[in-house]
Design an enzyme around this catalytic site. Structure first.
Site, PDB file in Angstrom:
ATOM      1  N   GLY A  76       0.833  -1.198   0.000  1.00 17.45           N
ATOM      2  CA  GLY A  76       0.000   0.000   0.000  1.00 17.45           C
ATOM      3  C   GLY A  76       0.866   1.245   0.000  1.00 17.45           C
ATOM      4  O   GLY A  76       2.003   1.229   0.477  1.00 17.45           O
ATOM      5  N   GLN A 120       2.946   9.886   1.427  1.00 17.96           N
ATOM      6  CA  GLN A 120       4.239   9.201   1.432  1.00 17.96           C
ATOM      7  C   GLN A 120       5.095   9.549   0.221  1.00 17.96           C
ATOM      8  O   GLN A 120       6.285   9.203   0.187  1.00 17.96           O
ATOM      9  CB  GLN A 120       4.039   7.677   1.488  1.00 17.96           C
ATOM     10  N   CYS A 164       6.063  -0.216   7.320  1.00 10.72           N
ATOM     11  CA  CYS A 164       5.643   0.953   6.531  1.00 10.72           C
ATOM     12  C   CYS A 164       6.842   1.459   5.738  1.00 10.72           C
ATOM     13  O   CYS A 164       7.946   1.547   6.279  1.00 10.72           O
ATOM     14  CB  CYS A 164       5.142   2.037   7.484  1.00 10.72           C
ATOM     15  N   LEU A 165       6.619   1.784   4.476  1.00 11.21           N
ATOM     16  CA  LEU A 165       7.718   2.268   3.634  1.00 11.21           C
ATOM     17  C   LEU A 165       8.293   3.576   4.176  1.00 11.21           C
ATOM     18  O   LEU A 165       9.444   3.908   3.894  1.00 11.21           O
ATOM     19  CB  LEU A 165       7.244   2.445   2.187  1.00 11.21           C
ATOM     20  N   HIS A 195      -4.363   0.960   7.727  1.00  8.18           N
ATOM     21  CA  HIS A 195      -2.988   1.484   7.769  1.00  8.18           C
ATOM     22  C   HIS A 195      -2.830   2.638   6.771  1.00  8.18           C
ATOM     23  O   HIS A 195      -2.318   3.704   7.120  1.00  8.18           O
ATOM     24  CB  HIS A 195      -2.004   0.343   7.445  1.00  8.18           C
ATOM     25  N   GLU A 196      -3.296   2.415   5.542  1.00  6.69           N
ATOM     26  CA  GLU A 196      -3.103   3.432   4.498  1.00  6.69           C
ATOM     27  C   GLU A 196      -3.978   4.667   4.728  1.00  6.69           C
ATOM     28  O   GLU A 196      -3.521   5.795   4.552  1.00  6.69           O
ATOM     29  CB  GLU A 196      -3.399   2.851   3.104  1.00  6.69           C
ATOM     30  N   HIS A 245      -2.715   7.194   7.107  1.00  8.16           N
ATOM     31  CA  HIS A 245      -1.743   8.150   6.558  1.00  8.16           C
ATOM     32  C   HIS A 245      -2.442   9.432   6.110  1.00  8.16           C
ATOM     33  O   HIS A 245      -1.866  10.519   6.182  1.00  8.16           O
ATOM     34  CB  HIS A 245      -1.021   7.548   5.343  1.00  8.16           C
TER      35      HIS A 245
HETATM   36 ZN   LIG Z   1       2.539   3.191   5.913  1.00 13.40          ZN
END
Ligand SMILES: [Zn+2]
Length: 184
Positions: A45, A50, A98-99, A140-141, A144
């Site tokens: 995701g 991000q 998470c990236l 999670h996404e 953000h």
């Molecule tokens: Zn993340």
């Protein structure tokens, strides 16, 4: 085009992202770039903050899990202006990464079932009840988009344990296999 991923410490990750309108410039290209960036970094995701944009756009791919979960074969979706209407179901603990937080993996407890509304790439509205793994990734996404990260859901003790890693990110010294944009 692969875009650099903004890392912990970047203010955009703490902003509440704005809904967009159908006249948002080059949206198709943006979504294609987000998919390419996400897949290149082995993520499932990616949220627009991000990659530095405070807008409500998310891409999710569950295809990498399709060996174990055949129902996820070719699952590649973009979500425009998503909002979680309700979190329900059993609370389930699962490890997340998470990236934007390279090298950190922590167990996060989330509801197993959510009701969401969003638009697809063509700005057609959808409202769905989602369960299981997809509900986890969506929470999670979509977090953000509200300026939240998964480490906001862990205990003070666990947060203390990862403080060193977070400080490394704040110093701009984090490492990963993909291009990043760190604060320094
Ligand atoms: Zn993340």
């Amino acid at each position: 085009m692969i875009l650099p991923i903004y890392v912990y410490g970047q203010p955009v990750l703490r902003k509440v992202a704005e809904d967009i309108t159908p006249d948002y410039p080059n949206l198709k290209e943006l979504i294609a770039n987000m998919f390419e960036t996400m897949v290149h970094a082995d993520g499932v995701g990616l949220a627009a903050p991000q990659i530095g944009l405070p807008i409500r756009v998310v891409t999710i791919t569950l295809d990498p899990l399709s060996e174990d979960y055949p129902e996820f074969k070719d699952f590649n979706k973009a979500y425009i202006n998503p909002h979680i209407l309700e979190v329900a179901g059993e609370e389930v603990s699962m490890e997340e990464g998470c990236l934007s937080l390279p090298g950190i993996h922590e167990t996060v407890k989330r509801g197993d079932k959510i009701r969401v509304k969003y638009m697809d790439e063509n700005f057609v509205e959808h409202e769905e009840v989602v369960e299981g793994y997809l509900a986890r990734v969506m929470q999670h996404e979509f977090d953000h988009l509200d300026g939240k990260m998964f480490i906001d859901h862990i205990s003070a003790l666990r947060k203390q344990m990862i403080k060193g890693k977070l400080n490394t990110m704040l110093k701009g010294k984090a490492r990963s296999s993909y291009k990043m944009k760190q604060v320094k």
